[in-house]
Scaffold this motif. Structure first.
Motif, PDB file in Angstrom:
ATOM      1  N   ARG A  63       0.845  -1.203   0.000  1.00  0.00           N
ATOM      2  CA  ARG A  63       0.000   0.000   0.000  1.00  0.00           C
ATOM      3  C   ARG A  63       0.876   1.247   0.000  1.00  0.00           C
ATOM      4  NH1 ARG A  63      -4.369  -0.265   4.445  1.00  0.00           N
ATOM      5  NH2 ARG A  63      -4.972   1.634   3.410  1.00  0.00           N
ATOM      6  N   PHE A  64       1.956   1.239   0.781  1.00  0.00           N
ATOM      7  CA  PHE A  64       2.895   2.359   0.798  1.00  0.00           C
ATOM      8  C   PHE A  64       3.491   2.568  -0.594  1.00  0.00           C
ATOM      9  CE2 PHE A  64       7.387   3.666   1.141  1.00  0.00           C
ATOM     10  CZ  PHE A  64       7.195   4.969   1.569  1.00  0.00           C
ATOM     11  N   GLU A  65       3.867   1.470  -1.244  1.00  0.00           N
ATOM     12  CA  GLU A  65       4.412   1.568  -2.606  1.00  0.00           C
ATOM     13  C   GLU A  65       3.414   2.217  -3.552  1.00  0.00           C
ATOM     14  OE1 GLU A  65       7.522  -1.782  -3.915  1.00  0.00           O
ATOM     15  OE2 GLU A  65       5.557  -2.578  -3.364  1.00  0.00           O
ATOM     16  N   ALA A  66       2.156   1.857  -3.412  1.00  0.00           N
ATOM     17  CA  ALA A  66       1.120   2.438  -4.274  1.00  0.00           C
ATOM     18  C   ALA A  66       0.960   3.930  -4.013  1.00  0.00           C
ATOM     19  CB  ALA A  66      -0.211   1.710  -4.069  1.00  0.00           C
ATOM     20  N   VAL A  67       0.988   4.335  -2.758  1.00  0.00           N
ATOM     21  CA  VAL A  67       0.901   5.758  -2.421  1.00  0.00           C
ATOM     22  C   VAL A  67       2.119   6.488  -2.964  1.00  0.00           C
ATOM     23  CG1 VAL A  67       0.919   7.430  -0.520  1.00  0.00           C
ATOM     24  CG2 VAL A  67      -0.576   5.432  -0.406  1.00  0.00           C
ATOM     25  N   LEU A  68       3.293   5.933  -2.771  1.00  0.00           N
ATOM     26  CA  LEU A  68       4.520   6.545  -3.259  1.00  0.00           C
ATOM     27  C   LEU A  68       4.496   6.676  -4.780  1.00  0.00           C
ATOM     28  CD1 LEU A  68       7.070   7.656  -2.003  1.00  0.00           C
ATOM     29  CD2 LEU A  68       8.113   5.400  -2.250  1.00  0.00           C
ATOM     30  N   GLU A  69       3.996   5.659  -5.439  1.00  0.00           N
ATOM     31  CA  GLU A  69       3.853   5.706  -6.911  1.00  0.00           C
ATOM     32  C   GLU A  69       2.963   6.875  -7.314  1.00  0.00           C
ATOM     33  OE1 GLU A  69       4.012   4.934 -10.951  1.00  0.00           O
ATOM     34  OE2 GLU A  69       5.260   4.042  -9.403  1.00  0.00           O
TER      35      GLU A  69
END
Length: 154
Positions: A63-69
């Motif tokens: 989920r963090f990766e998706a937000v960062l993306e």
């Protein structure tokens, strides 16, 4: 108005919000830093899965990766350009300043108008504070003061 704002000052929205420090601003620092962090984190997802039992919050790493993306792909050109993506869709300033031939709300003869952020007390108070400060100290000084402040105060 006879003295035109600097290019940096024109990154302020007509209402006084600082587009340059917004998370969705195309050429902003938040997008650049999110992109850099995304690069630095590279393949950390595999390690996050391995560490998730020890550090449970890492189970949410995808989920963090998706937000960062998302943060690394800002697309808004700012409120003074076509295609703005400002979440304040009820802001009247963008069109109003064009119609009145001013750069910021506080420069208008009708400032403070009753229409801007009507019914939204907290937002209206912030708008009045920002424009009042710009009127008191000038746009350039206001920008200097804003540099050390959080873009998204609580």
């Amino acid at each position: 108005m006879n003295d035109r704002p600097t290019p940096r000052a024109l990154l302020l929205a007509p209402c006084g919000l600082d587009c340059a420090r917004c998370a969705v601003f195309r050429h902003g620092e938040i997008g650049e830093l999110a992109g850099r962090l995304r690069e630095l984190m590279g393949g950390y997802g595999r390690l996050a899965r391995m560490r998730a039992q020890e550090v449970p919050v890492l189970a949410d790493y995808p989920r963090f990766e998706a937000v960062l993306e998302e943060l690394s792909r800002p697309a808004c050109p700012g409120c003074r350009e076509e295609g703005t993506r400002c979440p304040l869709s009820n802001c009247l300033a963008r069109d109003c300043v064009k119609e009145r031939g001013v750069d910021f709300c506080f420069q208008c003869a009708d400032y403070p108008c009753a229409a801007q952020f009507a019914g939204m007390e907290k937002l209206r108070a912030a708008w009045l504070a920002k424009n009042g400060r710009m009127k008191a100290v000038g746009v350039e000084r206001f920008l200097e003061e804003q540099e050390g402040e959080p873009r998204y105060p609580g």
